[in-house]
Scaffold this motif. Sequence first.
Motif, PDB file in Angstrom:
ATOM      1  N   PRO A  49       0.784  -1.244   0.000  1.00 19.17           N
ATOM      2  CA  PRO A  49       0.000   0.000   0.000  1.00 19.17           C
ATOM      3  C   PRO A  49       0.814   1.291   0.000  1.00 19.17           C
ATOM      4  O   PRO A  49       0.465   2.239  -0.696  1.00 19.17           O
ATOM      5  N   LYS A  50       1.898   1.337   0.745  1.00 15.65           N
ATOM      6  CA  LYS A  50       2.661   2.587   0.822  1.00 15.65           C
ATOM      7  C   LYS A  50       3.343   2.942  -0.500  1.00 15.65           C
ATOM      8  O   LYS A  50       3.790   4.073  -0.681  1.00 15.65           O
ATOM      9  N   TYR A  51       3.414   1.983  -1.430  1.00 16.33           N
ATOM     10  CA  TYR A  51       4.052   2.238  -2.728  1.00 16.33           C
ATOM     11  C   TYR A  51       3.053   2.367  -3.879  1.00 16.33           C
ATOM     12  O   TYR A  51       3.457   2.555  -5.022  1.00 16.33           O
ATOM     13  N   MET A  52       1.769   2.269  -3.585  1.00 13.69           N
ATOM     14  CA  MET A  52       0.775   2.282  -4.656  1.00 13.69           C
ATOM     15  C   MET A  52       0.777   3.575  -5.465  1.00 13.69           C
ATOM     16  O   MET A  52       0.629   3.548  -6.685  1.00 13.69           O
ATOM     17  N   PHE A  53       0.959   4.723  -4.811  1.00 15.43           N
ATOM     18  CA  PHE A  53       0.964   5.986  -5.551  1.00 15.43           C
ATOM     19  C   PHE A  53       2.119   6.027  -6.547  1.00 15.43           C
ATOM     20  O   PHE A  53       1.928   6.362  -7.711  1.00 15.43           O
ATOM     21  N   MET A  54       3.322   5.675  -6.092  1.00 17.06           N
ATOM     22  CA  MET A  54       4.483   5.722  -6.992  1.00 17.06           C
ATOM     23  C   MET A  54       4.359   4.672  -8.092  1.00 17.06           C
ATOM     24  O   MET A  54       4.770   4.904  -9.223  1.00 17.06           O
ATOM     25  N   PHE A  55       3.776   3.529  -7.763  1.00 20.81           N
ATOM     26  CA  PHE A  55       3.546   2.532  -8.798  1.00 20.81           C
ATOM     27  C   PHE A  55       2.540   3.071  -9.811  1.00 20.81           C
ATOM     28  O   PHE A  55       2.674   2.840 -11.003  1.00 20.81           O
ATOM     29  N   GLY A  56       1.543   3.811  -9.338  1.00 18.33           N
ATOM     30  CA  GLY A  56       0.585   4.454 -10.235  1.00 18.33           C
ATOM     31  C   GLY A  56       1.268   5.417 -11.197  1.00 18.33           C
ATOM     32  O   GLY A  56       0.926   5.469 -12.386  1.00 18.33           O
ATOM     33  N   ILE A  57       2.256   6.161 -10.711  1.00 20.08           N
ATOM     34  CA  ILE A  57       3.033   7.062 -11.577  1.00 20.08           C
ATOM     35  C   ILE A  57       3.799   6.240 -12.618  1.00 20.08           C
ATOM     36  O   ILE A  57       3.819   6.578 -13.803  1.00 20.08           O
ATOM     37  N   ALA A  58       4.422   5.144 -12.172  1.00 22.59           N
ATOM     38  CA  ALA A  58       5.153   4.265 -13.100  1.00 22.59           C
ATOM     39  C   ALA A  58       4.194   3.662 -14.132  1.00 22.59           C
ATOM     40  O   ALA A  58       4.542   3.543 -15.314  1.00 22.59           O
ATOM     41  N   MET A  59       2.978   3.306 -13.697  1.00 15.33           N
ATOM     42  CA  MET A  59       1.973   2.777 -14.620  1.00 15.33           C
ATOM     43  C   MET A  59       1.622   3.820 -15.681  1.00 15.33           C
ATOM     44  O   MET A  59       1.466   3.488 -16.857  1.00 15.33           O
ATOM     45  N   LEU A  60       1.490   5.064 -15.253  1.00  9.47           N
ATOM     46  CA  LEU A  60       1.173   6.151 -16.189  1.00  9.47           C
ATOM     47  C   LEU A  60       2.279   6.302 -17.234  1.00  9.47           C
ATOM     48  O   LEU A  60       1.996   6.468 -18.428  1.00  9.47           O
ATOM     49  N   ILE A  61       3.517   6.203 -16.804  1.00 16.95           N
ATOM     50  CA  ILE A  61       4.654   6.265 -17.734  1.00 16.95           C
ATOM     51  C   ILE A  61       4.593   5.088 -18.707  1.00 16.95           C
ATOM     52  O   ILE A  61       4.772   5.265 -19.916  1.00 16.95           O
ATOM     53  N   ALA A  62       4.328   3.893 -18.180  1.00 11.31           N
ATOM     54  CA  ALA A  62       4.251   2.692 -19.022  1.00 11.31           C
ATOM     55  C   ALA A  62       3.072   2.763 -19.988  1.00 11.31           C
ATOM     56  O   ALA A  62       3.073   2.100 -21.023  1.00 11.31           O
ATOM     57  N   PHE A  63       2.076   3.565 -19.669  1.00  7.91           N
ATOM     58  CA  PHE A  63       0.918   3.731 -20.537  1.00  7.91           C
ATOM     59  C   PHE A  63       1.180   4.792 -21.608  1.00  7.91           C
ATOM     60  O   PHE A  63       0.926   4.563 -22.795  1.00  7.91           O
ATOM     61  N   VAL A  64       1.699   5.943 -21.212  1.00 11.91           N
ATOM     62  CA  VAL A  64       1.818   7.096 -22.113  1.00 11.91           C
ATOM     63  C   VAL A  64       3.028   7.019 -23.049  1.00 11.91           C
ATOM     64  O   VAL A  64       2.900   7.265 -24.254  1.00 11.91           O
ATOM     65  N   VAL A  65       4.190   6.687 -22.520  1.00  9.88           N
ATOM     66  CA  VAL A  65       5.421   6.716 -23.325  1.00  9.88           C
ATOM     67  C   VAL A  65       5.335   5.804 -24.558  1.00  9.88           C
ATOM     68  O   VAL A  65       5.659   6.244 -25.665  1.00  9.88           O
ATOM     69  N   PRO A  66       4.895   4.543 -24.437  1.00  8.22           N
ATOM     70  CA  PRO A  66       4.825   3.708 -25.639  1.00  8.22           C
ATOM     71  C   PRO A  66       3.848   4.230 -26.701  1.00  8.22           C
ATOM     72  O   PRO A  66       4.100   4.081 -27.895  1.00  8.22           O
ATOM     73  N   ILE A  67       2.764   4.846 -26.266  1.00  2.00           N
ATOM     74  CA  ILE A  67       1.812   5.412 -27.224  1.00  2.00           C
ATOM     75  C   ILE A  67       2.486   6.532 -28.010  1.00  2.00           C
ATOM     76  O   ILE A  67       2.450   6.560 -29.248  1.00  2.00           O
ATOM     77  N   ILE A  68       3.101   7.450 -27.290  1.00  6.10           N
ATOM     78  CA  ILE A  68       3.763   8.583 -27.939  1.00  6.10           C
ATOM     79  C   ILE A  68       4.878   8.100 -28.862  1.00  6.10           C
ATOM     80  O   ILE A  68       4.978   8.537 -30.014  1.00  6.10           O
ATOM     81  N   LEU A  69       5.732   7.202 -28.363  1.00  6.24           N
ATOM     82  CA  LEU A  69       6.853   6.721 -29.177  1.00  6.24           C
ATOM     83  C   LEU A  69       6.380   5.922 -30.391  1.00  6.24           C
ATOM     84  O   LEU A  69       6.950   6.052 -31.476  1.00  6.24           O
ATOM     85  N   THR A  70       5.347   5.107 -30.240  1.00  4.34           N
ATOM     86  CA  THR A  70       4.844   4.333 -31.373  1.00  4.34           C
ATOM     87  C   THR A  70       4.340   5.262 -32.467  1.00  4.34           C
ATOM     88  O   THR A  70       4.659   5.072 -33.650  1.00  4.34           O
ATOM     89  N   ILE A  71       3.590   6.279 -32.085  1.00  9.47           N
ATOM     90  CA  ILE A  71       3.082   7.241 -33.073  1.00  9.47           C
ATOM     91  C   ILE A  71       4.239   8.010 -33.704  1.00  9.47           C
ATOM     92  O   ILE A  71       4.286   8.186 -34.924  1.00  9.47           O
ATOM     93  N   LEU A  72       5.192   8.436 -32.881  1.00  9.68           N
ATOM     94  CA  LEU A  72       6.356   9.168 -33.390  1.00  9.68           C
ATOM     95  C   LEU A  72       7.187   8.297 -34.338  1.00  9.68           C
ATOM     96  O   LEU A  72       7.557   8.740 -35.435  1.00  9.68           O
ATOM     97  N   PHE A  73       7.481   7.068 -33.930  1.00  8.48           N
ATOM     98  CA  PHE A  73       8.257   6.153 -34.778  1.00  8.48           C
ATOM     99  C   PHE A  73       7.532   5.895 -36.101  1.00  8.48           C
ATOM    100  O   PHE A  73       8.155   5.823 -37.149  1.00  8.48           O
ATOM    101  N   HIS A  74       6.211   5.766 -36.035  1.00 12.04           N
ATOM    102  CA  HIS A  74       5.417   5.528 -37.243  1.00 12.04           C
ATOM    103  C   HIS A  74       5.526   6.719 -38.195  1.00 12.04           C
ATOM    104  O   HIS A  74       5.781   6.550 -39.384  1.00 12.04           O
ATOM    105  N   LYS A  75       5.351   7.900 -37.654  1.00 13.82           N
ATOM    106  CA  LYS A  75       5.371   9.111 -38.490  1.00 13.82           C
ATOM    107  C   LYS A  75       6.752   9.390 -39.073  1.00 13.82           C
ATOM    108  O   LYS A  75       6.873   9.897 -40.174  1.00 13.82           O
TER     109      LYS A  75
END
Length: 187
Positions: free
Chosen positions: A150-176
């Motif tokens: 429980p004490k690490y859930m917030f930071m894991f949530g931040i890491a989850m957000l990075i794992a969600f957003v970065v691949p989307i942005i990079l995939t679109i960028l690499f494609h373009k």
Amino acid sequence: AISSVVYGGLTSAFGWLFASVFGFLYAPLVITGLHHMTNAIDLQLMNEFGGTNLWPMIALSNIAQGSAVLAIIFLHSGDKEEQQISIPAAISCYMGVTEPAMFGINIKYIYPFVAAMIGSSLAAIVSVSSGVMANSIGVGGLPGILSIQPKYMFMFGIAMLIAFVVPIILTILFHKKGILKGKGMDL
């Protein structure tokens, strides 16, 4: 024991580097089937140290691979045949099973696979640098947060957000930009 080496690597001053490499290379381990060996390491870590800081990175890798597929769904929105593979594959990834996404979509195009590996690596750095620890191994992907102490859930949530957003942005960028495209495999 190998768990002591892994724990030492993850908690040392170079823990960020260990996390970066593991986060980047975990998906290729899945391709080979060698990712199953991490279960034994996780179990040893839980026994010796009261939790595992390795397993959270696995859940983050699942999310990253799913997000790369999500970007492909967006980029190839008119391709109904591919959506029959990509939509269930993305859902599967977010629920912890990456093979359909990796073999059905990400490896086919190459650049989403690499984008996901980079996103996973960055998320792993945040997870390990902030000391995120899981009580146990469990379902990867989005439900992975349920195994986090429980004490690490917030930071894991931040890491989850990075794992969600970065691949989307990079995939679109690499494609373009036409970066890392498989020969004759892309639009």
